[in-house]
Design a protein around this motif. Structure first.
Motif, PDB file in Angstrom:
ATOM      1  N   GLN A   1     -32.510 -28.683 -10.681  1.00 17.97           N
ATOM      2  CA  GLN A   1     -33.554 -29.673 -10.923  1.00 17.97           C
ATOM      3  C   GLN A   1     -33.143 -30.707 -11.966  1.00 17.97           C
ATOM      4  N   TRP A   2     -32.029 -30.444 -12.652  1.00 17.19           N
ATOM      5  CA  TRP A   2     -31.595 -31.334 -13.720  1.00 17.19           C
ATOM      6  C   TRP A   2     -30.618 -32.367 -13.174  1.00 17.19           C
TER       7      TRP A   2
ATOM      8  N   ARG B   1     -19.920 -10.641  -8.284  1.00 14.80           N
ATOM      9  CA  ARG B   1     -21.347 -10.451  -8.602  1.00 14.80           C
ATOM     10  C   ARG B   1     -21.619 -10.761 -10.068  1.00 14.80           C
ATOM     11  N   LEU B   2     -20.725 -10.326 -10.949  1.00 11.45           N
ATOM     12  CA  LEU B   2     -20.894 -10.618 -12.374  1.00 11.45           C
ATOM     13  C   LEU B   2     -20.807 -12.115 -12.634  1.00 11.45           C
ATOM     14  N   LEU B   3     -19.848 -12.777 -11.985  1.00 14.04           N
ATOM     15  CA  LEU B   3     -19.684 -14.221 -12.203  1.00 14.04           C
ATOM     16  C   LEU B   3     -20.841 -15.015 -11.595  1.00 14.04           C
ATOM     17  N   ARG B   4     -21.388 -14.548 -10.480  1.00 15.37           N
ATOM     18  CA  ARG B   4     -22.583 -15.227  -9.939  1.00 15.37           C
ATOM     19  C   ARG B   4     -23.742 -15.152 -10.932  1.00 15.37           C
ATOM     20  N   ALA B   5     -23.893 -13.983 -11.573  1.00 10.58           N
ATOM     21  CA  ALA B   5     -24.947 -13.856 -12.592  1.00 10.58           C
ATOM     22  C   ALA B   5     -24.679 -14.799 -13.763  1.00 10.58           C
ATOM     23  N   VAL B   6     -23.423 -14.926 -14.166  1.00  9.25           N
ATOM     24  CA  VAL B   6     -23.068 -15.843 -15.258  1.00  9.25           C
ATOM     25  C   VAL B   6     -23.382 -17.281 -14.861  1.00  9.25           C
ATOM     26  N   ILE B   7     -23.037 -17.654 -13.627  1.00  8.06           N
ATOM     27  CA  ILE B   7     -23.298 -19.025 -13.153  1.00  8.06           C
ATOM     28  C   ILE B   7     -24.792 -19.298 -13.091  1.00  8.06           C
ATOM     29  N   ASP B   8     -25.558 -18.347 -12.588  1.00  9.70           N
ATOM     30  CA  ASP B   8     -27.014 -18.526 -12.506  1.00  9.70           C
ATOM     31  C   ASP B   8     -27.637 -18.680 -13.889  1.00  9.70           C
ATOM     32  N   GLU B   9     -27.096 -17.945 -14.868  1.00  8.48           N
ATOM     33  CA  GLU B   9     -27.607 -18.067 -16.227  1.00  8.48           C
ATOM     34  C   GLU B   9     -27.211 -19.398 -16.874  1.00  8.48           C
ATOM     35  N   THR B  10     -26.111 -19.968 -16.396  1.00  9.41           N
ATOM     36  CA  THR B  10     -25.561 -21.170 -17.037  1.00  9.41           C
ATOM     37  C   THR B  10     -26.183 -22.450 -16.498  1.00  9.41           C
ATOM     38  N   VAL B  11     -26.193 -22.610 -15.173  1.00  5.20           N
ATOM     39  CA  VAL B  11     -26.664 -23.855 -14.559  1.00  5.20           C
ATOM     40  C   VAL B  11     -28.160 -24.032 -14.843  1.00  5.20           C
TER      41      VAL B  11
END
Length: 406
Positions: free
Chosen positions: A269-270, A220-230
């Motif tokens: 979208q990028w 869950r923490l890593l999903r939040a990190v990925i969502d913030e990154t991409v």
């Protein structure tokens, strides 16, 4: 009331008043009074429902202005007049910070207070409760404790994070060891502070040591990190995230994180993120196999967003690596979507593409296309009656037997 005084004054002067008029006047006054009472009652109900959790826990509240020198307290907010408006009471209650003696509270009560304060993003009360936990050496349940850890990492407060970790070690050493010393929250704090290298190494160590209890929390923490990154971070940050996903797949035989990174990049979208997704797809065989197993869910999500272009891009990726069964599934999902939209041209193009690519679809979709050509409604089922099974077998429609022209 003004009206009764006027009536008595007129009656004193000897002027007679019709009884019917008097009864009507009293009835109208009574009706207005009832309406006002109902409105007042409804307003109080609405205001009462809008009160926050602090009023529900008022027996534990100690306003700072009323604390005695011995540590006792005299609750004052609820000693006001009962006629005072609920909104005014609420303002009095929230004007002072929350001071609670949690030493005598049960764990469920501590959970309720902490969870509500965190969800309301009430930093003042969260840290008052935090200090009480440290002083009284008390802990909440593990689920709420994880929420508190995340909240502390959001504020980038390393000192409080260390305090909370030491408290867990002191109060419940078994839970502390079971949760791998909460290394994943240390990694999350390092990530949010910008220490990418240390954070990646800490996350890798946490993934190696994790168990069935801590793995969902780390994911869950890593999903939040990925969502913030991409889509919002630099390419260097994205490469750090990809490094963790590749480590999890290659060293731990778990492709979940890399699949999540690929899907987030693919749906971004990028253009740069989409190119990263293509590179990952071309690089890792296990990733391609994992994506192939998730075709139905991915196509459904893209169709919900009416993002048909991304489905065709997915089709191109599968074609590039000769993944024909996956291509067939994509074509079937596309046909079902266009058939649901009753788009004859799109359905015919999909059938023609299947012929050109030599990826034949089941005969059912030829029948559905004929239904649309003839203007019929969709068939209730695709199974023909048993009496005509032999004749249908002889005259079975083949995709390559005809060519549609529009």
């Amino acid at each position: 009331m003004a009206v009764p005084l006027n009536i008595r004054s007129i009656a004193f002067r000897g002027i007679s008043i019709p009884n019917v008029w008097l009864l009507g006047l009293l009835a109208s006054n009574r009706k207005c009074t009832n309406t006002d009472a109902i409105d007042s009652f409804t307003s109080e109900l609405v205001e009462n429902k809008a009160l926050k959790w602090k009023i529900l826990n008022n027996k534990y509240r100690i306003p700072l202005s009323n604390r005695t020198s011995s540590g006792g307290a005299i609750p004052s907010a609820f000693n006001k007049s009962s006629s005072r408006k609920l909104t005014q009471i609420f303002e009095d209650l929230t004007s002072n910070p929350l001071v609670i003696n949690i030493e005598a509270l049960e764990e469920s009560h501590i959970d309720n207070l902490l969870q509500t304060a965190i969800r309301e993003d009430n930093a003042r009360d969260v840290y008052i409760l935090f200090d009480q936990l440290i002083d009284c050496k008390r802990l909440s349940s593990l689920n709420v404790l994880n929420m508190l850890f995340e909240y502390v990492t959001l504020t980038l407060d390393q000192h409080r994070l260390e305090q909370l970790i030491n408290l867990c070690k002191l109060v419940d050493s078994e839970m502390f060891a079971r949760c791998n010393e909460f290394l994943h929250f240390i990694a999350l704090l390092q990530w949010r502070k910008g220490n990418l290298s240390n954070s990646v190494n800490s996350f890798k160590e946490a993934l190696i040591k994790c168990n069935s209890e801590t793995r969902p929390v780390i994911y869950r923490l890593l999903r939040a990190v990925i969502d913030e990154t991409v889509g919002s971070k630099s390419e260097a940050v994205l490469l750090s995230v990809i490094e963790m996903g590749e480590f999890s797949m290659n060293k731990l035989n778990d492709e979940y994180l890399l699949c999540y990174i690929w899907e987030s990049s693919f749906r971004s979208q990028w253009h740069s993120d989409q190119e990263v997704a293509k590179q990952l797809f071309n690089k890792h065989v296990r990733l391609r196999e994992a994506v192939a197993g998730r075709i139905s869910r991915l196509c459904f999500q893209l169709m919900q967003e009416f993002n048909i272009e991304s489905i065709y891009q997915l089709m191109e990726l599968f074609l590039k690596h000769q993944m024909l069964p996956s291509c067939r599934q994509v074509l079937i999902h596309l046909f079902e979507y266009q058939y649901w939209r009753r788009d004859l041209r799109a359905c015919s193009e999909i059938i023609q593409n299947s012929i050109d690519l030599d990826i034949p679809l089941p005969n059912l979709y030829n029948l559905k296309l004929l239904d649309m050509l003839l203007g019929k409604s969709s068939r209730k089922n695709s199974v023909l009656p048993s009496s005509s099974a032999d004749s249908a077998q002889k005259h079975k429609l083949e995709a390559k037997k005809y060519e549609l022209k529009f």
